[in-house]
Design a protein around this motif. Sequence first.
Motif, short mmCIF file in Angstrom:
data_model
loop_
_atom_site.label_atom_id
_atom_site.label_comp_id
_atom_site.label_asym_id
_atom_site.label_seq_id
_atom_site.Cartn_x
_atom_site.Cartn_y
_atom_site.Cartn_z
N THR A 1 15.55 71.43 17.55
CA THR A 1 16.70 70.68 18.06
C THR A 1 16.51 69.22 17.72
O THR A 1 15.40 68.69 17.79
N ASP A 2 17.61 68.56 17.34
CA ASP A 2 17.54 67.18 16.91
C ASP A 2 17.02 66.27 18.02
O ASP A 2 17.52 66.28 19.15
N GLN B 1 18.70 69.15 9.16
CA GLN B 1 18.05 69.63 10.38
C GLN B 1 17.19 70.86 10.11
O GLN B 1 17.67 71.87 9.60
N ASN C 1 13.42 74.48 19.80
CA ASN C 1 14.53 75.09 20.54
C ASN C 1 13.98 75.79 21.78
O ASN C 1 12.97 76.51 21.71
N GLU D 1 11.93 65.77 16.14
CA GLU D 1 12.55 67.06 16.42
C GLU D 1 11.84 67.70 17.62
O GLU D 1 10.67 67.44 17.87
N GLY E 1 21.56 57.04 19.98
CA GLY E 1 22.44 58.08 19.48
C GLY E 1 21.93 58.83 18.27
O GLY E 1 22.62 59.67 17.71
N SER E 2 20.68 58.54 17.86
CA SER E 2 20.16 59.17 16.65
C SER E 2 19.82 60.65 16.84
O SER E 2 19.52 61.33 15.86
N ASN E 3 19.86 61.13 18.08
CA ASN E 3 19.62 62.56 18.30
C ASN E 3 20.86 63.39 17.99
O ASN E 3 20.90 64.58 18.28
N HIS E 4 21.87 62.74 17.38
CA HIS E 4 23.07 63.46 16.97
C HIS E 4 23.48 63.14 15.54
O HIS E 4 24.56 63.53 15.11
N THR E 5 22.64 62.42 14.79
CA THR E 5 23.08 61.95 13.48
C THR E 5 22.22 62.42 12.31
O THR E 5 22.74 62.70 11.23
N ASP E 6 20.89 62.45 12.47
CA ASP E 6 19.97 62.76 11.37
C ASP E 6 20.14 61.80 10.20
O ASP E 6 19.96 62.16 9.04
#
Length: 362
Positions: free
Chosen positions: A289-290, A284, A331, A328, A303-308
């Motif tokens: 932010t992802d 990241q 922030n 991305e 759910g890819s906004n929590h995995t990278d």
Amino acid sequence: MFDASNKNPRSGGFLSAGRARKLLQLEKLEDRAVPAVIGGFVYQDLNFNGLFESTEPGIGNTHVALTDASNNVIATTTSNSAGQYQFTERNVTSTTPATSSYSVDFALAPTDSANTGTLAQFDPSLGTLTSVDLIAMGSTSTHTIIENMDASSTSIHTNINADIKFNVGGATLEATPSTTVNATAAGFDGQADLKGASAHDFGTVPLTGSFTTATLTDAASLASFTGTGTVPVSQQATATACTCGSGNFLAMVKTQASGNVKVVYHYTPSNVIGPGQYKVVETQPVGFTDGFDTADNITPLPGSNHTDTISVTVNSATDQSVSNNFGETLNSTPPPPPSTDPPGPPPPGNMPSKDLFIFYDM
């Protein structure tokens, strides 16, 4: 055929006799097979739709790793100033010549019976197969008991001959061990039971075959040993026991065989991205932010906004998987924390109002 350059008016502009126009020829070009590529972009998703668009800026200097099906890191890189990254080879794989080996065992079984097994083929994703060594070990064990049926003692000998043969992917390995055992048996004791003084038990006589290692280098043989399947292996073992002595005796012979075949693959390891299952893992980037990721820049991965992490399947040595994009977002600036101090006096001119009464003479 019409020739506009022909200046002879009586020729009508056609080629004169004896002349012929050369036909166009296709020149054979060198082989330019493109190796498999896994790549994509790390970018700022301005409209939060999870898709990389030409107006969205890339994020450079982002660390990206490539792992194999066993989650081993096989390559690392960083995105360039445009946010682009790609993998075309395994940058942690040595190309120093290497070997891998497999073996198959054949348990002890009666001779003159067919036994089969398999060996794993050389996995071409490991590199280029250069040669194959076939190493065989085989033996027989012969148990012979004789009984002298003559009244007087006699010398008896047994000649044992074996033939042990392995067929490995079309190649043949063979050994023909032999030996002779001798004994003296007393005169017949009246009981034809292979026991007593008139009998002799030679015990188990082992014969170990001497096999020459076969090394295969021709293209056809290497092709038959290359793939993701198996190579068939068969064992054929025969034995003969010839007992010689007086004209009257009994003999019992039992022969069994066992063996082992080992294949050693010599190859040059490959550092290209071959067919298989992979994962692209992004670190990241600081200050972001992802967001959502895609493997095709068409449908964001749930759910890819929590995995990278993006899974990639390479089906051939020339696959091009180049839309593994990591979105991305910047922030957000957090609001200032609420004050905990008590309120001070109001500034001048902002005094609290009071009721005002005005009286008029009527």
